[in-house]
Design an enzyme around this catalytic site. Structure first.
Site, short mmCIF file in Angstrom:
data_model
loop_
_atom_site.label_atom_id
_atom_site.label_comp_id
_atom_site.label_asym_id
_atom_site.label_seq_id
_atom_site.Cartn_x
_atom_site.Cartn_y
_atom_site.Cartn_z
N ASN A 33 0.87 -1.18 0.00
CA ASN A 33 0.00 0.00 0.00
C ASN A 33 0.91 1.23 0.00
O ASN A 33 1.49 1.56 1.02
CB ASN A 33 -0.90 -0.03 1.25
CG ASN A 33 -1.73 1.23 1.40
OD1 ASN A 33 -1.77 2.06 0.50
ND2 ASN A 33 -2.40 1.37 2.54
N TRP A 34 1.02 1.86 -1.15
CA TRP A 34 1.95 2.98 -1.29
C TRP A 34 1.41 4.25 -0.64
O TRP A 34 2.13 5.25 -0.56
CB TRP A 34 2.25 3.23 -2.77
CG TRP A 34 2.93 2.09 -3.47
CD1 TRP A 34 3.34 0.90 -2.91
CD2 TRP A 34 3.28 2.00 -4.87
NE1 TRP A 34 3.92 0.09 -3.86
CE2 TRP A 34 3.90 0.74 -5.07
CE3 TRP A 34 3.14 2.86 -5.95
CZ2 TRP A 34 4.36 0.34 -6.33
CZ3 TRP A 34 3.60 2.46 -7.20
CH2 TRP A 34 4.20 1.21 -7.39
N LYS A 35 0.16 4.25 -0.23
CA LYS A 35 -0.48 5.44 0.37
C LYS A 35 -0.24 6.66 -0.52
O LYS A 35 -0.18 6.52 -1.75
CB LYS A 35 0.03 5.63 1.81
CG LYS A 35 -0.15 4.35 2.63
CD LYS A 35 0.01 4.52 4.10
CE LYS A 35 -0.16 3.18 4.81
NZ LYS A 35 -0.04 3.27 6.25
N HIS A 82 -9.51 1.17 5.17
CA HIS A 82 -8.20 1.33 5.81
C HIS A 82 -8.34 2.24 7.03
O HIS A 82 -9.15 3.17 7.03
CB HIS A 82 -7.20 1.91 4.81
CG HIS A 82 -5.79 1.87 5.32
ND1 HIS A 82 -5.30 2.84 6.17
CD2 HIS A 82 -4.81 0.97 5.15
CE1 HIS A 82 -4.05 2.51 6.48
NE2 HIS A 82 -3.72 1.39 5.87
N GLU A 119 -6.66 4.64 8.04
CA GLU A 119 -6.50 6.08 7.76
C GLU A 119 -7.79 6.66 7.18
O GLU A 119 -8.11 7.83 7.43
CB GLU A 119 -5.29 6.29 6.84
CG GLU A 119 -3.99 6.10 7.63
CD GLU A 119 -2.84 5.48 6.87
OE1 GLU A 119 -2.83 5.51 5.62
OE2 GLU A 119 -1.93 4.94 7.53
N GLU A 165 -5.07 -4.78 10.78
CA GLU A 165 -4.05 -3.76 10.92
C GLU A 165 -4.28 -2.99 12.23
O GLU A 165 -5.07 -2.04 12.26
CB GLU A 165 -4.11 -2.77 9.75
CG GLU A 165 -3.84 -3.38 8.40
CD GLU A 165 -3.32 -2.35 7.40
OE1 GLU A 165 -2.23 -2.56 6.87
OE2 GLU A 165 -4.00 -1.33 7.19
N GLY A 200 2.76 2.49 10.77
CA GLY A 200 3.69 3.60 10.59
C GLY A 200 4.44 3.98 11.85
O GLY A 200 5.09 5.01 11.91
N SER A 227 3.71 -1.93 10.29
CA SER A 227 5.16 -1.99 10.49
C SER A 227 5.78 -3.33 10.08
O SER A 227 6.72 -3.80 10.71
CB SER A 227 5.53 -1.64 11.94
OG SER A 227 5.17 -0.29 12.21
N GLY A 252 3.03 -0.96 4.25
CA GLY A 252 3.07 0.45 3.90
C GLY A 252 4.48 0.88 3.56
O GLY A 252 5.00 0.62 2.48
N GLY A 253 5.17 1.50 4.53
CA GLY A 253 6.49 2.08 4.32
C GLY A 253 7.48 1.18 3.61
O GLY A 253 8.18 1.62 2.68
P1 13P Z 1 3.24 0.57 7.62
O1 13P Z 1 3.75 -0.72 7.03
O2 13P Z 1 3.94 1.77 7.08
O3 13P Z 1 3.14 0.50 9.10
O4 13P Z 1 1.71 0.73 7.08
C1 13P Z 1 0.84 -0.34 7.23
C2 13P Z 1 -0.40 -0.04 6.48
O5 13P Z 1 -1.18 0.80 6.87
C3 13P Z 1 -0.64 -0.80 5.25
O6 13P Z 1 -1.94 -0.60 4.77
#
Ligand code: 13P
Length: 251
Positions: free
Chosen positions: A9-11, A95, A97, A167, A173, A213, A234-235
């Site tokens: 997930n590149w956000k 998600h 967020e 999640e 994050g 994470s 994510g990251g």
């Molecule tokens: P991180 O891997 O950056 O913690 O993000 C997780 C996430 O929200 C994937 O959708």
């Protein structure tokens, strides 16, 4: 046998050139393997480009969100037929967020799940508790509510085309990954909800992936757990090297 899924997930990250380079690197270096499914979820404005890059491969592409109406006066939104029309096969829905920064409700998340499915997109339904909720021992209650609400009106055939992502919000994050046994326990709870709502073959067949994470150095411990079927990253999905290591770890 549940095939693991490694989803990035590149956000809201990467320039267009960076997004194209990353998709190309993943395409070149992630061998088409039957042992792991690979999915890229770039920002909506790059979906078209990324779909074209990976079109002859087994790598899937998904949107990070989808609106529940098929068309109309909804400025800024993107519908499931549009996402499907670009060549995507998945959509992240609910998600944390979206839920916590943009106030998405359980009911809206359910409408999005249904809109995705009606348009041949596999929804990845995200659920997860806040830190305060975990500390107040509300995790099971919150997850049960989110899963039940997300699956409202879905029959057995519908849930065959659905993935759940656990999640925990406190792990997203923050660098603070859930302990493998902690995550596995919640995945087990989700599987038992599926068993109660549907049956054993559905609960055993459905993929439940973990996000929060996930890094190359912790994927092995997570994927070794009986109920964890992959990762939503994510990251660490923003760099080809680290995402490729996670793909390998899932396989
Ligand atoms: P991180 O891997 O950056 O913690 O993000 C997780 C996430 O929200 C994937 O959708």
């Amino acid at each position: 046998m549940r095939i693991p899924l490694a989803a990035g997930n590149w956000k809201m990250n990467l320039s267009r050139d960076e997004a194209i380079a990353l998709a190309q690197a993943i395409k070149e270096q992630a061998s088409d393997s039957q042992r792991v499914d690979v999915l890229l979820c770039p920002p909506a404005v790059y979906l078209d480009a990324v779909c074209k890059i990976v079109e002859d491969t087994l790598i899937g592409v998904g949107s990070q969100d989808v609106f529940w109406q098929p068309e109309g006066a909804y400025t800024g939104e993107i519908s499931a037929p549009m996402v499907r029309g670009m060549g995507c096969s998945y959509s992240i829905v609910g998600h944390s967020e979206r839920r916590h920064l943009f106030g998405e409700t359980d009911e809206e998340v359910n409408w999005k799940v249904k809109a995705a499915q009606q348009n041949d997109l596999t929804p990845i339904l995200c659920v997860g508790e806040l830190l305060e909720e975990r500390q107040a021992k509300q995790t099971d209650k919150v997850i049960t509510r989110q899963v039940e609400a997300g699956l409202e009106d879905l029959d057995a055939d519908d849930v065959l085309n659905l993935i759940i992502a656990y999640e925990p919000v406190w792990a997203i994050g923050t660098g603070e990954v859930a302990r493998p046994d902690q995550a596995n326990e919640v995945h087990g709870l989700i599987r038992s909800i599926l068993q109660d709502r549907y049956d054993t073959s559905i609960s055993n067949g459905m993929r439940i992936i973990y996000g929060g994470s996930v890094k190359p150095d912790n994927i092995a411990g997570l994927i070794a757990q009986s109920e964890i079927d992959g990762a939503l990253v994510g990251g660490a999905s923003l760099k080809a090297d680290s995402f490729l290591e996670i793909i390998e770890g899932c396989a």
